[in-house]
Each structure stands twice: as C-alpha cells, then as structure tokens.
Design a protein around this motif. Sequence first.
Motif, PDB file in Angstrom:
ATOM      1  N   SER A 218       0.829  -1.205   0.000  1.00 34.69           N
ATOM      2  CA  SER A 218       0.000   0.000   0.000  1.00 34.69           C
ATOM      3  C   SER A 218       0.866   1.257   0.000  1.00 34.69           C
ATOM      4  N   PHE A 219       1.971   1.226   0.723  1.00 36.67           N
ATOM      5  CA  PHE A 219       2.875   2.385   0.748  1.00 36.67           C
ATOM      6  C   PHE A 219       3.456   2.658  -0.637  1.00 36.67           C
ATOM      7  N   VAL A 220       3.826   1.597  -1.347  1.00 37.39           N
ATOM      8  CA  VAL A 220       4.365   1.767  -2.698  1.00 37.39           C
ATOM      9  C   VAL A 220       3.328   2.408  -3.611  1.00 37.39           C
ATOM     10  N   VAL A 221       2.083   1.933  -3.537  1.00 39.37           N
ATOM     11  CA  VAL A 221       1.021   2.487  -4.388  1.00 39.37           C
ATOM     12  C   VAL A 221       0.779   3.961  -4.052  1.00 39.37           C
ATOM     13  N   LEU A 222       0.648   4.265  -2.782  1.00 39.72           N
ATOM     14  CA  LEU A 222       0.373   5.641  -2.372  1.00 39.72           C
ATOM     15  C   LEU A 222       1.536   6.570  -2.697  1.00 39.72           C
ATOM     16  N   LYS A 223       2.755   6.069  -2.550  1.00 40.71           N
ATOM     17  CA  LYS A 223       3.929   6.896  -2.836  1.00 40.71           C
ATOM     18  C   LYS A 223       4.057   7.167  -4.333  1.00 40.71           C
ATOM     19  N   LEU A 224       3.718   6.188  -5.163  1.00 44.00           N
ATOM     20  CA  LEU A 224       3.785   6.385  -6.618  1.00 44.00           C
ATOM     21  C   LEU A 224       2.838   7.494  -7.075  1.00 44.00           C
ATOM     22  N   GLY A 226       1.916   9.964  -5.129  1.00 43.42           N
ATOM     23  CA  GLY A 226       2.185  11.174  -4.358  1.00 43.42           C
ATOM     24  C   GLY A 226       1.101  11.534  -3.363  1.00 43.42           C
ATOM     25  N   VAL A 227       0.403  10.536  -2.842  1.00 39.29           N
ATOM     26  CA  VAL A 227      -0.669  10.796  -1.872  1.00 39.29           C
ATOM     27  C   VAL A 227      -0.062  11.294  -0.565  1.00 39.29           C
ATOM     28  N   ASP A 228      -0.682  12.316  -0.005  1.00 39.43           N
ATOM     29  CA  ASP A 228      -0.183  12.869   1.253  1.00 39.43           C
ATOM     30  C   ASP A 228      -0.225  11.822   2.364  1.00 39.43           C
ATOM     31  N   PHE A 229       0.793  11.882   3.231  1.00 34.23           N
ATOM     32  CA  PHE A 229       0.865  11.031   4.426  1.00 34.23           C
ATOM     33  C   PHE A 229       0.813   9.549   4.065  1.00 34.23           C
ATOM     34  N   ALA A 230       1.575   9.171   3.054  1.00 37.10           N
ATOM     35  CA  ALA A 230       1.549   7.782   2.562  1.00 37.10           C
ATOM     36  C   ALA A 230       1.956   6.803   3.656  1.00 37.10           C
ATOM     37  N   LEU A 231       2.943   7.157   4.459  1.00 31.77           N
ATOM     38  CA  LEU A 231       3.395   6.253   5.522  1.00 31.77           C
ATOM     39  C   LEU A 231       2.295   6.031   6.548  1.00 31.77           C
ATOM     40  N   VAL A 252      -8.931   0.769   2.899  1.00 29.39           N
ATOM     41  CA  VAL A 252      -8.873   1.351   1.553  1.00 29.39           C
ATOM     42  C   VAL A 252      -9.661   2.654   1.489  1.00 29.39           C
ATOM     43  N   MET A 253     -10.762   2.736   2.240  1.00 30.41           N
ATOM     44  CA  MET A 253     -11.673   3.868   2.121  1.00 30.41           C
ATOM     45  C   MET A 253     -11.016   5.188   2.532  1.00 30.41           C
ATOM     46  N   PHE A 254     -10.276   5.191   3.639  1.00 31.52           N
ATOM     47  CA  PHE A 254      -9.716   6.444   4.147  1.00 31.52           C
ATOM     48  C   PHE A 254      -8.705   7.074   3.182  1.00 31.52           C
ATOM     49  N   PRO A 255      -7.681   6.361   2.723  1.00 34.63           N
ATOM     50  CA  PRO A 255      -6.752   7.008   1.779  1.00 34.63           C
ATOM     51  C   PRO A 255      -7.390   7.343   0.443  1.00 34.63           C
ATOM     52  N   VAL A 256      -8.390   6.577   0.011  1.00 34.31           N
ATOM     53  CA  VAL A 256      -9.072   6.894  -1.255  1.00 34.31           C
ATOM     54  C   VAL A 256      -9.819   8.220  -1.127  1.00 34.31           C
ATOM     55  N   LEU A 257     -10.506   8.429  -0.012  1.00 38.00           N
ATOM     56  CA  LEU A 257     -11.198   9.704   0.204  1.00 38.00           C
ATOM     57  C   LEU A 257     -10.211  10.860   0.275  1.00 38.00           C
ATOM     58  N   LEU A 258      -9.052  10.633   0.890  1.00 39.00           N
ATOM     59  CA  LEU A 258      -8.044  11.683   0.934  1.00 39.00           C
ATOM     60  C   LEU A 258      -7.524  11.998  -0.467  1.00 39.00           C
ATOM     61  N   THR A 259      -7.343  10.964  -1.290  1.00 37.72           N
ATOM     62  CA  THR A 259      -6.886  11.186  -2.657  1.00 37.72           C
ATOM     63  C   THR A 259      -7.872  12.061  -3.424  1.00 37.72           C
ATOM     64  N   LEU A 260      -9.163  11.836  -3.220  1.00 42.19           N
ATOM     65  CA  LEU A 260     -10.183  12.659  -3.868  1.00 42.19           C
ATOM     66  C   LEU A 260     -10.088  14.104  -3.404  1.00 42.19           C
ATOM     67  N   LEU A 275      -5.928  -0.120  -7.347  1.00 42.23           N
ATOM     68  CA  LEU A 275      -4.642  -0.715  -6.976  1.00 42.23           C
ATOM     69  C   LEU A 275      -4.624  -1.144  -5.509  1.00 42.23           C
ATOM     70  N   LEU A 276      -5.153  -0.311  -4.619  1.00 41.22           N
ATOM     71  CA  LEU A 276      -5.188  -0.682  -3.202  1.00 41.22           C
ATOM     72  C   LEU A 276      -6.109  -1.882  -2.965  1.00 41.22           C
ATOM     73  N   THR A 277      -7.244  -1.898  -3.653  1.00 34.74           N
ATOM     74  CA  THR A 277      -8.158  -3.028  -3.520  1.00 34.74           C
ATOM     75  C   THR A 277      -7.535  -4.310  -4.062  1.00 34.74           C
TER      76      THR A 277
END
Length: 359
Positions: A218-224, A226-231, A252-260, A275-277
């Motif tokens: 999940s960290f790799v996906v979020l970092k690719l 550039g999602v904030d607070f990926a760690l 999955v829901m929380f970082p997806v909402l942040l991405t939006l 990708l996260l799913t």
Amino acid sequence: MLEKTDPLRAFVTLVLAVVLTVLIGWILVIGRSVLMPIFIAVISVYVLLTASEALGRLPVLGRLPEWMRRGLVLAIFVLALVMLASVMVGTAEQVIARLPVYQKNLTDMLTGILSRFDIEEIPNLSTLIETLWGRINLQRLAAVGLGSVGSLAGIIFMAVVYSTFLMAERGGFARKIAAALPRDRASQTHTIVRDINRSIGEYLAVKTFVNIILGLLSFVVLKLFGVDFALFWAVLIGLLNYIPYVGSLLGVMFPVLLTLAQYGSVQTTLLVAVLLTSAQMWVGNALEPRMIGRRINMSPFVVLVSLAVWSSLWGIPGAILAIPLTSIIAIIMASFESTRPIALMLADDVQALEKSGEG
C-alpha cells in the motif's frame, strides 16, 4: 425427585451463566481504560515470544541466549510503537493544516462536474460550502483529534510497560501454577496455556507478517501517486487488516477519500482505489489463507458476532483484539466438559476440535 432436580439445576446454571456474562461485560465497559492496555500487552507478548522463537531458528541469531533474543525483540517492538506514535501525532497536525487546500480542491471538482452537465448557474454552491465550513470549529476538531491521539499514546505506553514485565516474569509462570494448584489442576492449566500459546501465538505472528506485507504494498502504491501522508495510511491499512472482513474495506476507504480531496480528480481516485483493492484482495484471498490456514478454528458467523461485541465494548482496539480474545475463550471452554458444547458451537471445524479433545 431426580427428574425434577435436573431441570431445576440446569435452569439455575443458565441463569447464573447469564448473570456472569452481564457482569463481565459491565466490568469490561467500566474498566476499559485499565483493562485495554493489559489485554494489548498480553496479545503483544504472544507475538514477541513467537518472534523470539523464530529468531532462535536463524543461523547467527539462534546462538544468542534466550533472554537476549527476547530483549532484542522487545526493543524492536518498543521502537516500532514509538515510531507509530510519532507518525500519528505528526500526521494529525499536518492534516489540520491542509484542510483548507482539500476544501478548495473538492469545491473546484464539484464546480467542474456541475459545469459538464450544462448547469451554468450554480445555486450559491460556494456560498453554501463556505457557510457550512464556517460553522465547523476547526480548533475544536483539532483538539478532539489530538486528544484521541494522546489517549492512544497513553494506552500504548502502558501496554509497553506491561509487556516488558510480562516478558520478564514469563519464566516463573509455570512454577507459580504448579505451586498454586493441585497436580491435576496444574497439569490441565498447563495444557490450556500451551494450547493458547500455540494457537494465538502462531496466528498473531503470521497475521502481523501478512499485514506488514500489505502495508508495504500500500505504501508503494500511495507513494507512486504522491498521496499525502503515505506512511501513515500504509500503517493504518496494516493495523486495520487485523479486523476481519470490515478492516480491509476501512483501510482502503480512508486514503481513497483523501486522494479525492487532495487531487479533486475522480480518475486518479479510482485508479488508486483499484490498486489498493487489488493488493487487499491478493493478500486476503491468496497470501493470508495460505500462511494462516486454520490456526484459528472459529466459524465466520462467530467471527462477525465477536467483532460486533468487542467493537461495541472497546471500539476499534476491541475490533482488532476480537479474534485473539474470542479464540482464547473458545480454547478455555473446550478444555472443560461442562463448557465443551459451547466451544463446539463456536468452532468452524468440529471434527478437528473433537480430535484435539480426544488427544
């Protein structure tokens, strides 16, 4: 006379069992702040001891004394918790600071969506959002959020202290049981503790390893992207995956909402969600069943009920601890003839439980 006595005795036993259950539930609710760190410490010790035994099988580290291996594992555990607490506190402050940016991105996205449907006159959308937003007391929200983080940090600190003492005193636990109980009772208690150690220890150790893999993916996906607070989101996904069924969805829901909110782009959000799913599905349907197998013998319905009960008592920490705690109760019940039928009702593989009882 005997026929009348047996139903009466069964009824009295049932009433006493119900009263005892209600009393235990009441104690768990009012003693939450005291009991939760203790339970977390006990569950953590299972993971630490299993990890220490795994180190003993390695070529170099296996030559170290047992106390040194346990000390090394405990030090890594404390360092991981300190890093987790620092990430949570830092992220809470940064999220509050970036809320206005997220608000603007969401407003622009809504405006663009309405414009595509040829709605030229947006009925005071920006004014409505500003009015609603102005009624939200950000300082109060920040205080509540940071207060929750501080409370969690206090629980983690007490869990670390309890874990340290439990690790140090574990060696004398067997002698205490032998001295406190008669020989037959002591032998039965040793058997129960051994079964709990084997079942819960292996489950938690493997589950923790699986969750670390999921967090890294999940960290790799979020970092690719550039999602904030990926760690922070990767750690949260790994922790929530301890919760059966519901945890993977929440993770999955929380970082997806942040991405939006961060990008204001539906396409980017959908791609991150897919990708996260996919990572969750691979771990949940392929990796986890292969590694964990049937270490926890509970039916899916019992898992859902235990999840509902423990989460209502202790919130998210209770949901994370639901499976280990319910499994401990089931193992204890399976060790006594009077409560063994209840353990059989909780089990998923009844034949395996019957064979273990015969053995």
